[in-house]
Design an enzyme around this catalytic site. Structure first.
Site, PDB file in Angstrom:
ATOM      1  N   GLN A   1      -5.463   4.519  -8.410  1.00  0.00           N
ATOM      2  CA  GLN A   1      -4.341   4.480  -7.540  1.00  0.00           C
ATOM      3  C   GLN A   1      -3.960   6.390  -7.129  1.00  0.00           C
ATOM      4  OE1 GLN A   1      -3.250   1.832  -6.497  1.00  0.00           O
ATOM      5  NE2 GLN A   1      -1.775   2.615  -4.992  1.00  0.00           N
TER       6      GLN A   1
ATOM      7  N   ALA B   1       1.633   2.717  -3.093  1.00  0.00           N
ATOM      8  CA  ALA B   1       2.077   3.530  -3.896  1.00  0.00           C
ATOM      9  C   ALA B   1       1.398   4.101  -5.115  1.00  0.00           C
ATOM     10  CB  ALA B   1       2.362   1.597  -5.448  1.00  0.00           C
TER      11      ALA B   1
ATOM     12  N   GLU C   1       3.865  -6.200   3.749  1.00  0.00           N
ATOM     13  CA  GLU C   1       2.040  -6.605   3.465  1.00  0.00           C
ATOM     14  C   GLU C   1       2.177  -7.707   2.762  1.00  0.00           C
ATOM     15  OE1 GLU C   1       0.245  -3.998  -0.017  1.00  0.00           O
ATOM     16  OE2 GLU C   1       1.260  -1.682   0.917  1.00  0.00           O
TER      17      GLU C   1
HETATM   18 ZN   LIG Z   1      -2.054  -4.485  -2.752  1.00  0.00          ZN
END
Ligand SMILES: [Zn+2]
Length: 228
Positions: free
Chosen positions: A107, A128, A192
């Site tokens: 991430q 994120a 999203e």
């Molecule tokens: Zn996602």
């Protein structure tokens, strides 16, 4: 009279006037929760995050749910994910998985990539920071149309047959749309239409019925506890 009632039965007030989450800010508060056992109750946003965690031991390929890709999800998701894919296919639709489990370290790469592309401020709206992603739980999935572009390259994937079908039906398979349109102030992220998180059919039904984003529902019913 109302004040007297509240004084006598304060819990009654708490039930009829649940607290909404605070405005979105950027922080790094590590949540104190068993993120594998209680994954569905983990509230992650721009403040609350997971620690760096090892890969869950029960990750399996989404191929087991009939998809053509090798993205990983926790095994608990597979039966509902397969049912969702099969029913979408029976309706003449073709879903594919764009992304699924992402480790803390991966991430970081994803977020840094968005920073390089958009700059830090805009990257925080669409991605994120490590630890803050629902993808680290192993129960969140980004979907797209098979053979189509990445869903974020479309103006609104929910206007495609596949995206529209999910808006209507995903909760019946235990999935919630974490970042709905028009809720940016309460979800902390831009809309999203491709990002669904599996929380189980019962909880997904409750969230759908309440008509609020998952962050709001969790804050009301299972507010996050910070690690001491
Ligand atoms: Zn996602």
């Amino acid at each position: 009279m109302l004040l007297a009632t509240v004084a006598l039965w304060p819990w009654a007030l708490a039930q009829v006037a649940p607290d909404d989450p605070p405005p979105c800010t950027y922080g790094d508060v590590v949540v104190d929760v068993d993120h594998l056992r209680d994954h569905a109750l983990v509230l992650l946003d721009t403040t609350y995050r997971l620690p760096e965690t090892p890969d869950p031991s029960d990750l399996v390929r989404v191929r087991e749910a009939g998809f053509a890709s090798d993205h990983l999800v926790r095994a608990v998701v597979i039966d509902d994910l397969r049912a969702l894919r099969e029913d979408a296919e029976a309706a003449g639709l073709a879903l594919e998985v764009q992304s699924a489990y992402r480790s803390f370290a991966y991430q970081r790469q994803v977020f840094d990539g968005w920073v390089a592309r958009l700059g830090e401020a805009q990257a925080r709206r669409v991605s994120a920071r490590p630890g803050h992603s629902e993808h680290q739980l192993g129960t969140a999935i980004d979907l797209r149309t098979r053979g189509g572009p990445a869903p974020w390259d479309l103006a609104d994937w929910a206007r495609t047959p596949e995206g529209a079908w999910l808006v209507q039906h995903a909760h019946r398979y235990g999935f919630v749309l974490s970042y709905p349109a028009g809720e940016e102030e309460r979800t902390c992220y831009d809309y999203e239409p491709w990002h669904y998180r599996w929380v189980g059919r019962e909880l997904a039904g409750a969230v759908h019925e309440a008509g609020v984003p998952l962050r709001v529902w969790l804050w009301r019913h299972h507010p996050p506890q910070a690690l001491p």
